[in-house]
Design a protein around this motif. Sequence first.
Motif, PDB file in Angstrom:
ATOM      1  N   GLY A  13      49.436  48.310 -51.384  1.00 13.08           N
ATOM      2  CA  GLY A  13      50.092  46.801 -52.108  1.00 13.08           C
ATOM      3  C   GLY A  13      51.392  46.764 -52.243  1.00 13.08           C
ATOM      4  O   GLY A  13      51.616  45.382 -51.890  1.00 13.08           O
ATOM      5  N   ILE A  14      52.371  47.747 -52.087  1.00 14.45           N
ATOM      6  CA  ILE A  14      53.722  47.596 -52.166  1.00 14.45           C
ATOM      7  C   ILE A  14      54.192  47.044 -50.694  1.00 14.45           C
ATOM      8  O   ILE A  14      55.108  46.053 -50.758  1.00 14.45           O
ATOM      9  CB  ILE A  14      54.357  48.608 -52.474  1.00 14.45           C
ATOM     10  CG1 ILE A  14      54.083  49.061 -54.092  1.00 14.45           C
ATOM     11  CG2 ILE A  14      55.862  48.739 -52.376  1.00 14.45           C
ATOM     12  CD1 ILE A  14      54.870  50.485 -54.569  1.00 14.45           C
ATOM     13  N   GLU A  15      53.625  47.638 -49.933  1.00  8.73           N
ATOM     14  CA  GLU A  15      53.705  47.041 -48.324  1.00  8.73           C
ATOM     15  C   GLU A  15      53.261  45.870 -48.257  1.00  8.73           C
ATOM     16  O   GLU A  15      54.154  44.721 -47.711  1.00  8.73           O
ATOM     17  CB  GLU A  15      53.165  48.218 -47.244  1.00  8.73           C
ATOM     18  CG  GLU A  15      53.626  49.475 -47.206  1.00  8.73           C
ATOM     19  CD  GLU A  15      52.901  50.378 -46.587  1.00  8.73           C
ATOM     20  OE1 GLU A  15      52.184  49.968 -45.686  1.00  8.73           O
ATOM     21  OE2 GLU A  15      53.429  51.372 -46.372  1.00  8.73           O
ATOM     22  N   GLN A  16      52.321  45.355 -48.772  1.00  9.04           N
ATOM     23  CA  GLN A  16      51.717  43.977 -48.467  1.00  9.04           C
ATOM     24  C   GLN A  16      52.558  43.159 -49.497  1.00  9.04           C
ATOM     25  O   GLN A  16      52.971  41.876 -48.709  1.00  9.04           O
ATOM     26  CB  GLN A  16      50.403  43.921 -49.126  1.00  9.04           C
ATOM     27  CG  GLN A  16      49.736  42.569 -48.973  1.00  9.04           C
ATOM     28  CD  GLN A  16      48.274  42.566 -49.501  1.00  9.04           C
ATOM     29  OE1 GLN A  16      47.599  43.637 -50.033  1.00  9.04           O
ATOM     30  NE2 GLN A  16      47.683  41.291 -49.769  1.00  9.04           N
ATOM     31  N   LEU A  40      49.545  45.980 -59.304  1.00 10.12           N
ATOM     32  CA  LEU A  40      50.332  47.163 -58.780  1.00 10.12           C
ATOM     33  C   LEU A  40      50.359  48.331 -59.981  1.00 10.12           C
ATOM     34  O   LEU A  40      50.400  49.578 -59.552  1.00 10.12           O
ATOM     35  CB  LEU A  40      51.460  46.883 -57.822  1.00 10.12           C
ATOM     36  CG  LEU A  40      51.454  46.047 -56.837  1.00 10.12           C
ATOM     37  CD1 LEU A  40      52.655  45.769 -55.938  1.00 10.12           C
ATOM     38  CD2 LEU A  40      50.631  47.188 -55.677  1.00 10.12           C
ATOM     39  N   ASN A  41      51.012  47.680 -61.051  1.00  6.34           N
ATOM     40  CA  ASN A  41      51.232  48.397 -62.185  1.00  6.34           C
ATOM     41  C   ASN A  41      50.034  49.038 -62.729  1.00  6.34           C
ATOM     42  O   ASN A  41      49.791  50.393 -63.196  1.00  6.34           O
ATOM     43  CB  ASN A  41      52.081  47.664 -63.155  1.00  6.34           C
ATOM     44  CG  ASN A  41      53.385  47.161 -63.012  1.00  6.34           C
ATOM     45  OD1 ASN A  41      53.913  48.034 -62.074  1.00  6.34           O
ATOM     46  ND2 ASN A  41      53.795  46.310 -63.273  1.00  6.34           N
ATOM     47  N   ASP A  42      48.937  48.234 -62.641  1.00  9.86           N
ATOM     48  CA  ASP A  42      47.502  48.913 -63.035  1.00  9.86           C
ATOM     49  C   ASP A  42      47.192  50.261 -62.156  1.00  9.86           C
ATOM     50  O   ASP A  42      46.658  51.040 -62.640  1.00  9.86           O
ATOM     51  CB  ASP A  42      46.428  47.870 -63.007  1.00  9.86           C
ATOM     52  CG  ASP A  42      46.491  46.852 -64.111  1.00  9.86           C
ATOM     53  OD1 ASP A  42      47.204  47.158 -64.983  1.00  9.86           O
ATOM     54  OD2 ASP A  42      45.844  45.742 -64.052  1.00  9.86           O
ATOM     55  N   LEU A  43      47.334  49.956 -60.652  1.00  8.93           N
ATOM     56  CA  LEU A  43      46.998  51.170 -59.980  1.00  8.93           C
ATOM     57  C   LEU A  43      47.990  52.339 -60.263  1.00  8.93           C
ATOM     58  O   LEU A  43      47.494  53.604 -60.283  1.00  8.93           O
ATOM     59  CB  LEU A  43      47.153  50.637 -58.472  1.00  8.93           C
ATOM     60  CG  LEU A  43      46.186  49.500 -57.736  1.00  8.93           C
ATOM     61  CD1 LEU A  43      46.634  49.373 -56.680  1.00  8.93           C
ATOM     62  CD2 LEU A  43      45.168  50.270 -57.947  1.00  8.93           C
ATOM     63  N   ASP A  44      49.145  51.797 -60.404  1.00 11.24           N
ATOM     64  CA  ASP A  44      50.086  53.245 -60.797  1.00 11.24           C
ATOM     65  C   ASP A  44      49.593  53.895 -62.183  1.00 11.24           C
ATOM     66  O   ASP A  44      49.576  55.104 -62.332  1.00 11.24           O
ATOM     67  CB  ASP A  44      51.416  52.713 -60.892  1.00 11.24           C
ATOM     68  CG  ASP A  44      52.473  53.816 -61.323  1.00 11.24           C
ATOM     69  OD1 ASP A  44      52.248  54.857 -60.448  1.00 11.24           O
ATOM     70  OD2 ASP A  44      53.620  53.474 -62.119  1.00 11.24           O
TER      71      ASP A  44
END
Length: 657
Positions: free
Chosen positions: A597-600, A541-545
Amino acid sequence: MASSSEPSLSTDASRMSVDSSDSSPEPSHSRRKDPRTLTNLSELLSCLSALQSEETEHSSSLTELLNTREPILVSLKCLNSLVPHVDSLLADATVLSNNVTSTAKTAQRVGGRVRSLDDEMGRVREAGDRVGQVMELKASLADLQSSIDGQDWEAATRHCARAMSLPLEVISGPFAEMTVPTSDSHLPPAQTLQEARENLLAIFRRNFEHASQSRDSTATSRFFKLFPAIGWEDEGLEAYASFVVDLVRVRAPASAKTSSPLYYITALTALFESIAMIVDQHQPVVEKYYGPGQMRKVVKRLLSECDRVVKGIVQGWEEERAMKRKLVDITSNPSIPAPSTNRRAPASLNPDEAAVDPREIERVLSELAGMIGRWSLFRKFLLESLNDDSDNPDIEPEGPQEKGNIPAPDSTYIDSTESRQLFSWLVTTYYIPLEVWYTRTSVDKAHRLSSVDLSQLPSSTTTPDDVFYIVKIVISRLLSTGDVKGTEATFEQLREVMEQEYIGVMRKKLDDVYRHAGASGTASRSEKSERDSRVAFITILNDLDVSSSHLDHLMRDLSGSQTIGQHFMENSQALVKGTLKTFSNLTAKLRSALRLGIEQMFNQLMRPRLRTFIADVYKDASYVLDEDAYAIAEHQDFVRKRFIKGWEGFVDGYKVY
């Protein structure tokens, strides 16, 4: 006259009275009966009364007529008194009319004679001018021949231009054909002038070629200026074009090696710079003596020579770099897909053992982009220098032009060249496939070599930095080509690569973590396994951000940089920036993947624990208490302490990463 007119007036008055009486209604006459038909007294009395009424009416009418007669007589006397004055005016007008008519006839006769005289004088003046022009023609031809014999080419040019400035009807007229020929030159003047012009053309062309071969700039300029003065503009430009074509023949130095990555770029740069210097230095001279827009004819000849040289350079580059073999290699050896999150790559997929080295492809791409970019800069320079607007500097555009609505200059003479087609072929055949393959391979390699740096918070991998470093290099190289169509096509394929090979892989990694967590089961997982899964998920998730931030900054920097303005025409810059904006829409897809991803993470990792969290907090809590038990429970406050301890343990694993 007054006495004779009065009876007529009386007659008229009586007639008017009669007419008025006739026209007036006669009710009494219409009502009374014929006296011969009356038979009793009442009818007689009635008829008598009607006659009396009728008599009264006639008496009143006659009285009114007599009362109106006096003003009419007065008016008639006034009119009769004006008759002598009118007769006098009539006599004067008749005399004046006779005098004016006589004068007008005289003026008409004089004017006709004057017009005839003016016509005669005009014909005499025209004949004098024609004689003067014929004499000037004869003198000019004589001086022209004398200057040619004396090899005074400037004077010969002046005399020839003076003779050519005379009207064609004078040069070819019968009077000139009779008077101009002499015993030394018995030909008609038109033929004599044409032979002199052709003789001067041959002399100027021969001297110009000799001066150009000997690199005598003074003599070259001297004869170059003489061509248009005698009407040989096209021939002068042809000779000049042949001269400058020799100046742009590029020969590589003996010490240069074709294996050098700068060899072909340098050769093209030398070719384009030599043509650009000629256009920049000679265009003012050509347009001064030959007229605006004439430099374009010379440029067309230069571009023909440029086509020949460019074709040889590109063929040599294609053979030296084995481009066909590289194209076959990347087609038969697509990029290696990134391994799964929890699996190791097989040994056979080692990048060092790949059939095609990405570093070799990158070197070829940089060289190819440099070659295409040199052509684009050269094309941009020619279009700006030979813009049609410069031919008519006095014509201003009608009204203000909107930004982004800039008219495109005429580029037909450049786009129809073989060089333009050749570089477009290089873009579609080699550059786009190689660039897309290199980007896909680099992204896959970045996934494969990804590593987590736990010393930094929040934790992330090296993938975003590596991928967007490559993307920045690729887009910068793409923009340096200056090819609009190639830029649009490449951006479209790069967007597909980023969606499939980067964002798609990131989503797959998230799904792998979720799938692994679901297969293991929450109850049976060890604390370390749960912690590793959580760290891996949060790291992705950090990579996506980080990726969305990198892409946003990259697009903003490229849109505001000078690269687009340097390599693209002004009318194409808005289109290129629009293409960049379309590519930047990937930011929304990255953020969408991040949000999912956060929701997942919440649904798969946090929600199951939240379901038992409250039950664990209130476990073994008693709700039936006496005063002593209530005091003890309030003192111990185990529910609040248990909630704080459980919540801190629940969120610590997410706050750290």
